[in-house]
Design an enzyme around this catalytic site. Structure first.
Site, PDB file in Angstrom:
ATOM      1  N   SER A 128      15.368 -39.643  -1.431  1.00  0.00           N
ATOM      2  CA  SER A 128      16.250 -40.057  -0.725  1.00  0.00           C
ATOM      3  C   SER A 128      17.715 -39.457  -1.203  1.00  0.00           C
ATOM      4  CB  SER A 128      16.789 -41.776  -0.526  1.00  0.00           C
ATOM      5  OG  SER A 128      17.157 -41.953  -2.011  1.00  0.00           O
ATOM      6  N   ASP A 129      18.582 -39.150  -0.084  1.00  0.00           N
ATOM      7  CA  ASP A 129      19.985 -38.911  -0.623  1.00  0.00           C
ATOM      8  C   ASP A 129      20.544 -39.924  -1.276  1.00  0.00           C
ATOM      9  OD1 ASP A 129      22.497 -37.605  -1.066  1.00  0.00           O
ATOM     10  OD2 ASP A 129      22.642 -36.792   0.924  1.00  0.00           O
ATOM     11  N   TRP A 130      21.429 -39.968  -2.061  1.00  0.00           N
ATOM     12  CA  TRP A 130      21.982 -40.747  -3.249  1.00  0.00           C
ATOM     13  C   TRP A 130      22.316 -42.073  -2.575  1.00  0.00           C
ATOM     14  CZ3 TRP A 130      19.244 -37.485  -4.974  1.00  0.00           C
ATOM     15  CH2 TRP A 130      18.891 -37.448  -6.352  1.00  0.00           C
ATOM     16  N   GLY A 131      21.763 -43.262  -2.296  1.00  0.00           N
ATOM     17  CA  GLY A 131      21.991 -44.305  -1.630  1.00  0.00           C
ATOM     18  C   GLY A 131      21.658 -44.371  -0.202  1.00  0.00           C
ATOM     19  N   ALA A 132      20.946 -43.346   0.261  1.00  0.00           N
ATOM     20  CA  ALA A 132      20.539 -43.239   1.598  1.00  0.00           C
ATOM     21  C   ALA A 132      19.113 -44.285   2.276  1.00  0.00           C
ATOM     22  CB  ALA A 132      20.246 -41.603   2.097  1.00  0.00           C
TER      23      ALA A 132
END
Ligand SMILES: *[C@@H]1O[C@H](CO)[C@@H](O)[C@H](O)[C@H]1NC(C)=O
Ligand SMILES: *[C@@H]1O[C@H](CO)[C@@H](O)[C@H](O)[C@H]1NC(C)=O
Ligand SMILES: *[C@@H]1O[C@H](CO)[C@@H](O)[C@H](O)[C@H]1NC(C)=O
Ligand SMILES: *[C@@H]1O[C@H](CO)[C@@H](O)[C@H](O)[C@H]1NC(C)=O
Ligand SMILES: *[C@@H]1O[C@H](CO)[C@@H](O)[C@H](O)[C@H]1NC(C)=O
Ligand SMILES: *[C@@H]1O[C@H](CO)[C@@H](O)[C@H](O)[C@H]1NC(C)=O
Ligand SMILES: *[C@@H]1O[C@H](CO)[C@@H](O)[C@H](O)[C@H]1NC(C)=O
Ligand SMILES: *[C@@H]1O[C@H](CO)[C@@H](O)[C@H](O)[C@H]1NC(C)=O
Ligand SMILES: *[C@@H]1O[C@H](CO)[C@@H](O)[C@H](O)[C@H]1NC(C)=O
Ligand SMILES: *[C@@H]1O[C@H](CO)[C@@H](O)[C@H](O)[C@H]1NC(C)=O
Ligand SMILES: *[C@@H]1O[C@H](CO)[C@@H](O)[C@H](O)[C@H]1NC(C)=O
Ligand SMILES: *[C@@H]1O[C@H](CO)[C@@H](O)[C@H](O)[C@H]1NC(C)=O
Length: 786
Positions: A283-287
């Protein structure tokens, strides 16, 4: 057992086609959108396709020895023990040292003794496959020495659909063919060092505005049809997967209203089934926005940590039957197989060894920089510059005695230390990030007024070991040749010494992750250029531009003798510019996007989509233009750009001749395009890469200095855009030298995506074939008949 908990309902037409709600009803529930992205379940297991078989057999053995908790531990970031962007914890009992994942694709972020490489858009402007690869190898060698297992790049999304995109500079080009070709070289180059690439951001991540949910406004939804998805957004990812990219990062935005990291159609369907992707999805960071649903949709690793979704809750989801343990096995196996695939079990550096948690505290010095790559850094900076105006041979300069230098982007930043963002925010400190973001409504809001813009801002920026600014490089030149330099970096209407041989004005166009640009030209810089040009007969304008920059307000001024789009050249910005100004290097860059005359030329593709109307809480970005972005759109709408895609001048001239186009097998008999196969390799159907036609042409250097031309091949596929880039080759030629260029056209190059057949299909009819120096300078034409 697989339960489909969210995003799944009976299908109805997407907002793209018919908004479901009554015009006056503000939509307040996510459920309104369910079903717009088709469910694709279950998540396919990776099986070891292509050259992944060995890695999978080792990984299966490894994973079979793990407990459920240990497998779950591999699927999310653990405690931060170093400065890596994210870390997978070790399993000492099996000699697995863990993994470090760090930003980003233009150089390693948040540490010291590394380089700022020419950023993606500069690589795009170089149109140089070999240089893209050597940059990738050199950059990755720094990641490797520093103990980074996964480099969080390259960027191929945003592609650059909208002109003001804050991250367009991180990617190569808004043409999918150019972008995909350079991405493939970058993936191959980085991974040749054993570092894994995380090709990002999957997918249709075309704006920064509302990229994440905020308050009660959700993240923007990119509503994109299947054909545009394949021919535009997915294309460069396909090249990256075909080149073996070990990791793909899913994006913040939604696609058809389902989050990038919870979207079963894009992850299970497009990526893991159609493209046969064998690596893992991070995941993108926090996605990540769901637990069970993201696991089922094909997410394999959550970053920066498990959040409240995974970790012990993922274990619980297996134990209560919501997620089959085989899905966790597949996640863990994909992660460990990728680690084996790139030999990280054998000789890799200790994870995070050169990325200290806090650089302001005492730490060991781990030198990532390597003098073997000096030439690559320099050549990359040089070839990312595009000369677009050169009146009466104003450049190269001819033994000037006095140069006057103006503009805020000409000198190094005032301050670049541990407290000013270098180590935390990278190149965003090269712009006055604090004031600029607070100042988006002032005339200064579009520029980094605090020094040479060597890269855009955000996670794609880093802190180089040094910076060469134009001022420093010109000072050195004055020292070397006994000439003189005058300067004024801050006045908006500087004094000009009338005996100046040339006045060099260096401005910039700033962009950063997290925000889209407020415009495409700024009054301060335009005024500065016009002010200097009014007093100086030979004004040379240089723009460090992290994206398209309109120039019509000044470019036709008779005293503006030359204009260079410098893009974001990295740490060698100054010395590269001076080499070009003095003719030590011959410009060979070409525009990797078009520059129109005016904002209105974009026909709606200038700005990000905002939350408004019934979609006040659910911004809906309709990709209704289809594949017609940038030059495809300008060609379709008959808009003449100021500088077309592919354009760029040289100090010499080139001629083209002798074009020929032939179908493989002479167009009949055993031609490979007549025999499609069903075999899938990483990247998709194997036959998509069969060369079905070849185009050849000759390029001659007709001038009197050595230089490089980018021969460009465009094809008009029946039923598609007038022409699309389908081949390019950069050739270095001595004066008078002639060289043949040859372009292999693959089945995919000549096909369109058929939404009914769900296949790339060749079209019956006549394909127009064009070869030349830009998308609108195409002296050679021929055709192919299929
Ligand atoms: C999005 O919706 C369009 C229109 O229904 C469809 O063509 C496309 O396949 C969908 N894509 C995704 C990823 O959901
Ligand atoms: C993945 O493999 C496991 C073990 O072989 C099997 O039980 C499971 O059904 C497979 N999943 C899919 C989607 O094929
Ligand atoms: C999971 O990782 C954490 C560190 O992040 C560690 O403390 C814990 O022991 C690990 N669990 C297992 C079962 O290995
Ligand atoms: C959205 O948030 C704003 C500001 O917090 C609030 O005034 C508004 O009532 C909220 N709307 C809904 C539908 O929740
Ligand atoms: C598990 O999920 C629940 C419900 O979302 C949440 O409250 C809890 O914090 C989660 N547990 C962990 C360890 O993240
Ligand atoms: C199973 O556990 C997961 C994670 O805690 C939770 O989200 C889900 O609601 C649970 N399902 C059932 C049927 O208990
Ligand atoms: C520098 O790069 C060269 C070329 O790849 C390599 O041979 C050499 O070992 C590297 N030096 C260090 C100190 O890593
Ligand atoms: C440039 O940056 C330094 C350090 O952040 C700051 O002190 C200075 O005021 C800035 N100058 C301008 C013109 O923004
Ligand atoms: C905004 O820019 C103006 C002009 O450059 C400057 O005077 C002012 O201090 C800036 N405001 C903020 C909040 O930084
Ligand atoms: C684009 O955004 C800018 C800045 O918000 C605004 O001034 C301009 O009018 C917008 N253009 C269009 C076509 O909406
Ligand atoms: C061009 O520069 C000269 C000074 O060398 C100046 O006299 C002239 O007015 C300028 N031309 C324009 C159109 O500003
Ligand atoms: C140029 O674009 C601006 C919007 O940025 C618009 O107001 C203006 O009318 C356009 N000019 C022309 C000549 O089209």
């Amino acid at each position: 057992m697989v339960l489909l908990t969210t995003r799944v309902a009976i299908g109805f037409a997407a907002a793209l086609f018919t908004p479901f709600a009554c015009a006056q009803d503000v939509i307040t529930s996510d459920t309104h959108f369910y079903g717009q992205s088709p469910p694709v379940y279950p998540s396919p297991n990776a099986t070891g396709l292509g050259n992944w078989a060995d890695a999978y057999s080792k990984a299966k053995t490894f994973v079979s020895q793990l407990s459920l908790e240990e497998k779950v531990n591999l699927t999310a970031g653990g405690p931060e023990t170093n400065g890596c962007s994210g870390s997978i914890p070790a399993i000492p009992r099996l000699n697995f040292p863990g993994m470090c994942l760090s930003d980003a694709g233009n150089g390693l972020r948040s540490t010291d003794f590394v380089s700022s490489w020419p950023s993606g858009m500069s690589v795009g402007a170089s149109w140089n496959i070999d240089l893209a690869k050597s940059r990738a190898v050199g950059m990755a060698s720094e990641f490797r020495v520093k103990g980074v297992n996964v480099a969080l790049g390259p960027v191929v999304g945003p592609l650059g659909r909208i002109a003001v995109g804050g991250r367009n500079w991180e990617g190569f080009s808004n043409d999918p063919y150019l972008c995909g070709s350079l991405a493939a070289e970058t993936v191959t180059g980085i991974q040749s060092t054993g570092v894994i690439t995380s090709t990002k951001h999957f997918i249709a991540n075309e704006q920064e505005t509302n990229r994440n949910p905020s308050g009660n406004v959700s993240a923007v939804s990119s509503n994109i049809d299947d054909k545009t998805m394949h021919e535009l957004c997915l294309w460069p990812f396909q090249d990256a997967v075909h080149a073996g990219s070990g990791n793909i990062m899913c994006s913040y935005n939604r696609i058809n209203n389902s989050y990038g990291c919870d979207n079963s159609k894009t992850l299970n369907g497009l990526l893991k089934t159609e493209l046969g992707f064998q690596g893992f999805v991070v995941s993108d960071w926090g996605a990540q926005h769901a637990g069970v649903a993201s696991a089922q949709a094909g997410l394999d690793m959550a970053m920066p940590g498990p959040g409240s979704f995974w970790g012990s809750n993922l274990t619980m989801a297996v134990n209560n039957g919501s997620v089959p343990e085989s899905r966790i096995d597949d996640m863990a196996t994909r992660i460990i197989a990728t680690w084996y695939q790139f030999g990280q079990d054998k000789t890799f550096t200790s994870p995070g060894i050169g990325v200290p948690k806090n650089l302001a505290q005492p730490h060991d010095t781990v030198v990532g920089t390597n003098s073997s790559y000096k030439k690559t850094l320099f050549d990359g900076a040089v070839e990312g510059h595009v000369l677009v105006k050169n009146q009466n041979g104003a450049l190269p300069l001819k033994s000037p005695k006095l140069i006057s230098l103006f503009g805020y982007s000409a000198k190094a930043p005032d301050n670049f230390d541990v407290n000013n963002g270098g180590w935390n925010n990278g190149g965003s400190s090269l712009g006055p990030q604090d004031t600029v973001t607070a100042n988006r409504t002032t005339t200064h809001s579009q520029i980094a007024s605090n020094g040479t813009l060597i890269s855009g801002g955000g996670s794609g920026a880093n802190q180089p070991a040094y910076i060469s600014s134009p001022f420093e490089a010109l000072s050195q030149r004055a020292y070397d040749d006994g000439s003189a330099l005058l300067w004024d970096f801050h006045s908006s209407a500087p004094n000009v010494d009338p005996t100046s041989d040339a006045c060099v004005v260096v401005g910039n166009a700033w962009a950063t992750e997290g925000a889209d640009r407020p415009g495409l030209r700024d009054d301060f810089t335009d005024g500065l250029v016009l002010g200097v040009a009014a007093r100086c007969a030979k004004t040379v304008v240089v723009l460090h531009n992290a994206g398209v920059r309109l120039v019509d307000r000044f470019v036709d001024h008779p005293n503006v003798s030359a204009l260079i789009f410098a893009h974001t050249p990295g740490q060698d910005a100054g010395r590269a510019l001076v080499a070009l100004l003095y003719g030590d290097a011959n410009p060979s860059g070409k525009m990797p996007y078009s520059v129109p005359r005016n904002e209105t030329d974009y026909g709606g593709l200038q700005n990000a989509t905002l939350p408004e109307g019934v979609y006040e809480y659910y911004p809906q970005s309709e990709f209704g233009e289809g594949v017609y972005i940038d030059y495809r759109g300008f060609d379709k709408r008959n808009v003449t750009p100021r500088y077309e895609f592919g354009f760029g001048l040289s100090y010499t001239t080139f001629t083209f001749g002798n074009v020929a186009a032939v179908l493989a097998g002479g167009g009949c008999g055993k031609a490979p395009y007549m025999y499609p196969t069903e075999e899938v390799v990483p990247g998709g159907r194997a036959d998509l890469w069969n060369v079905v036609a070849t185009v050849t042409a000759e390029v001659t250097n007709a001038g009197d200095v050595a230089g490089a031309e980018v021969a460009q091949l465009y094809v008009g596929v029946p039923g598609g855009p007038v022409r699309q880039l389908r081949g390019f080759e950069k050739v270095f030629l001595q004066p008078g030298e002639k060289r043949e260029v040859s372009f292999g056209l693959t089945r995919r190059d000549l096909s369109t995506w058929d939404v009914v057949a769900q296949e790339w299909l060749l079209q019956r009819g006549t394909y127009r074939v064009y070869v030349g120096a830009s998308s609108r300078d195409l002296p050679l034409t021929t055709s192919l008949k299929i």
